[in-house]
Scaffold this active site. Structure first.
Site, short mmCIF file in Angstrom:
data_model
loop_
_atom_site.label_atom_id
_atom_site.label_comp_id
_atom_site.label_asym_id
_atom_site.label_seq_id
_atom_site.Cartn_x
_atom_site.Cartn_y
_atom_site.Cartn_z
N HIS A 9 -22.33 15.72 2.22
CA HIS A 9 -22.14 16.22 0.86
C HIS A 9 -21.01 17.23 0.85
O HIS A 9 -20.96 18.09 1.72
CB HIS A 9 -23.43 16.88 0.38
CG HIS A 9 -23.31 17.48 -0.98
ND1 HIS A 9 -23.30 16.72 -2.13
CD2 HIS A 9 -23.15 18.78 -1.38
CE1 HIS A 9 -23.17 17.52 -3.18
NE2 HIS A 9 -23.08 18.77 -2.75
N LYS A 12 0.83 -1.21 0.00
CA LYS A 12 0.00 0.00 0.00
C LYS A 12 0.86 1.26 0.00
O LYS A 12 0.47 2.29 -0.52
CB LYS A 12 -0.97 0.00 1.18
CG LYS A 12 -2.33 -0.58 0.82
CD LYS A 12 -2.38 -2.09 0.79
CE LYS A 12 -2.32 -2.71 -0.57
NZ LYS A 12 -2.42 -4.18 -0.52
C1 LIG Z 1 1.70 -8.76 -1.60
C2 LIG Z 1 0.61 -8.97 -0.60
C3 LIG Z 1 -0.31 -7.96 -0.35
C4 LIG Z 1 -1.30 -8.15 0.60
N1 LIG Z 1 -2.18 -7.13 0.82
C5 LIG Z 1 -3.17 -7.30 1.74
C6 LIG Z 1 -4.06 -6.24 2.03
O1 LIG Z 1 -3.95 -5.14 1.49
N2 LIG Z 1 -5.02 -6.45 2.95
C7 LIG Z 1 -5.17 -7.64 3.59
O2 LIG Z 1 -6.07 -7.79 4.41
N3 LIG Z 1 -4.33 -8.68 3.33
C8 LIG Z 1 -3.34 -8.52 2.42
N4 LIG Z 1 -2.46 -9.55 2.19
C9 LIG Z 1 -2.68 -10.84 2.89
C10 LIG Z 1 -2.16 -10.81 4.31
O3 LIG Z 1 -0.81 -10.45 4.32
C11 LIG Z 1 -2.37 -12.19 4.94
O4 LIG Z 1 -3.71 -12.56 4.82
C12 LIG Z 1 -1.99 -12.20 6.41
O5 LIG Z 1 -0.66 -11.83 6.60
C13 LIG Z 1 -2.22 -13.62 6.99
O6 LIG Z 1 -1.87 -13.64 8.33
P1 LIG Z 1 -1.40 -15.01 9.01
O7 LIG Z 1 -1.22 -14.69 10.45
O8 LIG Z 1 -2.28 -16.11 8.64
O9 LIG Z 1 -0.01 -15.35 8.34
P2 LIG Z 1 1.36 -14.55 8.15
O10 LIG Z 1 1.16 -13.10 8.21
O11 LIG Z 1 1.99 -15.15 6.96
O12 LIG Z 1 2.17 -14.94 9.46
C14 LIG Z 1 2.62 -16.22 9.73
C15 LIG Z 1 3.84 -16.10 10.60
O13 LIG Z 1 4.21 -17.39 11.05
C16 LIG Z 1 5.62 -17.49 11.07
N5 LIG Z 1 5.97 -18.91 11.00
C17 LIG Z 1 5.70 -19.78 10.01
N6 LIG Z 1 6.16 -21.00 10.33
C18 LIG Z 1 6.72 -20.90 11.55
C19 LIG Z 1 7.36 -21.81 12.41
N7 LIG Z 1 7.52 -23.09 12.09
N8 LIG Z 1 7.82 -21.37 13.62
C20 LIG Z 1 7.67 -20.06 13.96
N9 LIG Z 1 7.07 -19.15 13.17
C21 LIG Z 1 6.60 -19.57 11.99
C22 LIG Z 1 6.06 -16.69 9.86
O14 LIG Z 1 7.40 -16.25 9.99
C23 LIG Z 1 5.06 -15.54 9.87
O15 LIG Z 1 5.56 -14.42 10.56
C24 LIG Z 1 -1.42 -9.38 1.29
C25 LIG Z 1 -0.49 -10.41 1.05
C26 LIG Z 1 0.52 -10.19 0.14
C27 LIG Z 1 1.52 -11.28 -0.09
#
Ligand SMILES: Cc1cc2nc3c(=O)[nH]c(=O)nc-3n(C[C@H](O)[C@H](O)[C@H](O)COP(=O)(O)OP(=O)(O)OC[C@H]3O[C@@H](n4cnc5c(N)ncnc54)[C@H](O)[C@@H]3O)c2cc1C
Length: 459
Positions: free
Chosen positions: A436, A55
């Site tokens: 508005h 963003k």
């Molecule tokens: C380019 C891009 C743009 C995006 N834009 C948006 C947006 O504008 N708005 C929006 O809502 N979403 C957006 N998203 C999606 C959003 O980033 C994800 O939906 C969100 O980050 C998911 O959260 P999560 O906690 O499931 O996983 P993640 O954020 O992926 O976090 C998982 C974490 O677990 C850790 N991890 C993994 N395995 C292990 C392990 N074995 N031991 C310890 N730690 C571990 C990783 O290091 C990571 O930090 C975007 C994604 C991308 C790639």
């Protein structure tokens, strides 16, 4: 710390991204004892490789467009160039400040933050570098990674969003493989930065998960912006020669570019983490969970991108908070996946909630729709943007879908989500007063029209 657990936490969370850290913060707030395990950076994909940096790039892109288009508003501006080191410094500054704030927030709570790669070694134990963290409840929140296609290796000038976020040059020609959210956002940035862009999408339309009318309008706008796109075409291969990539399509065509951005979706990070060995059901890599985020193994929950559904940060936040409250015995209401707002931040922006027209027809049978053209909206005229607000309602019933497109329309998703989630009738919204001249008025006017009393609506 000894290898044997001297302490049992109420919740042990694996992964400190949107889903994991939201769960940790809420659980700590509720007085639960929490351990949060993160192998990389607290904040995960969203903060470091996703929502926030992209963003920031999109905002820099908007500034570039504004510089180009000043004369449209009678202001003499000239666009000189994009300095990627400056753009990256701005973007990294934003990420850095938020990261610092988040680290401080977690530190200030009673959360045991454990750095390192964790693994589920029993249904109630996460092991990190020999340390066993036992939890009465376990939350799996390991997130997602950028996928590629079979035979398509990432490297050099073939990259995913993970590398494209750190480019130190503006490529002259870019091919974007994938016309979904991430693909169209990057296409929009590259075009504004001055690249010639071509999007390749195998499905018949861009942003295929959105209402068909939204895809059509986006395609119209992209054509006007001279963003090339080929839909219904499959990629067949890529060759790199020096700094040039030749992308071939199944149609027999080849497109040369300086960069191929692969944006074909995100896969769950679950392999090799002990989930299946602990008895957790995994389907094509995704962890299956019910509406209470419970896996099939008692006491083991899953949140965020590893659970099938919308891969959005705010879904992860909501699920994380839900699990903390559920474990604390607060009996929170389950999350309606259709009630999760969706925004695509390309130019023009797309914002939607609820059912598309096609989905609503299938689900509810008789429906009504109304399209309010931004041509009748004063603020949109001031901004010189085009687009519409499309409403979908059950016949004589509540609004079940709101679909919007136009510059800055993402900001309107807040009211749209109240309308959907509170099951408002068009007449409920029609009696609310919208300021508005705002773009928010377009949402009000669409409901006035659907309630049978149109104001600035033509046709
Ligand atoms: C380019 C891009 C743009 C995006 N834009 C948006 C947006 O504008 N708005 C929006 O809502 N979403 C957006 N998203 C999606 C959003 O980033 C994800 O939906 C969100 O980050 C998911 O959260 P999560 O906690 O499931 O996983 P993640 O954020 O992926 O976090 C998982 C974490 O677990 C850790 N991890 C993994 N395995 C292990 C392990 N074995 N031991 C310890 N730690 C571990 C990783 O290091 C990571 O930090 C975007 C994604 C991308 C790639």
């Amino acid at each position: 710390m000894s290898a044997t657990a001297e302490h049992t936490f109420d919740i042990v969370i694996l992964g400190g991204g949107s889903g994991g850290y939201a769960c940790a913060l809420r659980a700590a707030e509720l007085g639960l004892s929490v351990a949060l395990v993160e192998k990389g950076k607290l904040g995960g994909t969203c903060l470091h490789m996703g929502c926030i940096p992209t963003k920031a790039l999109l905002h820099a892109a908007e500034v570039a467009d504004t510089a180009r288009e000043g004369s449209q508003f009678g202001v003499k501006t000239t666009f000189e160039s994009v300095d990627m080191s400056g753009v990256n410094a701005y973007k990294d500054g934003v990420v850095g400040r938020l990261y610092k704030g988040l680290q401080g927030l977690v530190k200030s709570k009673n959360i045991e933050y454990v750095e390192g790669e964790g693994r589920l070694v029993a249904k109630n134990v996460i092991e990190v570098a020999g340390r066993r963290l036992t939890g009465r409840n376990i939350v799996l929140a390991t997130g997602s990674y950028a996928k590629s296609l079979p035979g398509l290796d990432i490297g050099g000038r073939v990259m995913t969003s993970e590398q494209a976020l750190f480019l130190d040059f503006v490529p002259s020609r870019v091919v974007v493989l994938g016309g979904g959210v991430i693909g169209v956002e990057f296409a929009s940035v590259f075009k504004s930065f001055g690249s010639e862009v071509t999007i390749i999408e195998a499905l018949p339309r861009l942003v295929a998960a959105e209402d068909e009318a939204i895809s059509k309008q986006l395609e119209r706008s992209f054509r006007k912006r001279k963003i090339n796109f080929r839909t219904g075409v499959k990629f067949s291969g890529v060759k790199q020669t020096g700094d040039v990539v030749s992308v071939s399509l199944e149609s027999g065509d080849t497109i040369e570019a300086d960069l191929l951005l692969v944006a074909v979706g995100r896969g769950p990070v679950t392999a090799g983490l002990g989930y299946e060995e602990a008895g957790v059901t995994v389907d094509r890599g995704f962890v299956l969970a019910n509406e209470r985020c419970q896996t099939n193994v008692e006491g083991v929950y899953a949140v965020g991108d590893i659970v099938p559904g919308l891969q959005l940060a705010h879904r992860g936040f909501a699920q994380g908070i839900f699990v903390a409250e559920h474990v604390a015995g607060l009996n929170p209401p389950v999350i309606d996946e259709m009630g999760i707002p969706r925004v695509t931040y390309c130019e023009p922006e797309i914002a939607s909630i609820g059912y598309t027209e096609a989905q609503a027809k299938e689900k509810f049978g008789e429906i009504e729709t109304y399209d309010y053209n931004l041509g009748g909206n004063g603020k949109s005229q001031i901004l010189q943007t085009t687009g519409f607000v499309k409403l979908v309602r059950q016949k004589d019933g509540p609004v079940v879908g709101v679909h919007m497109i136009g510059a800055r329309m993402g900001e309107q998703v807040g009211e749209a989500q109240l309308i959907y989630n509170w099951e408002a009738l068009p007449s409920d919204v029609a009696q609310l007063i919208h300021a508005h001249p705002t773009q928010n008025e377009a949402l009000g006017e669409a409901h006035l029209a659907l309630a049978g009393k149109p104001l600035h609506a033509h046709g």
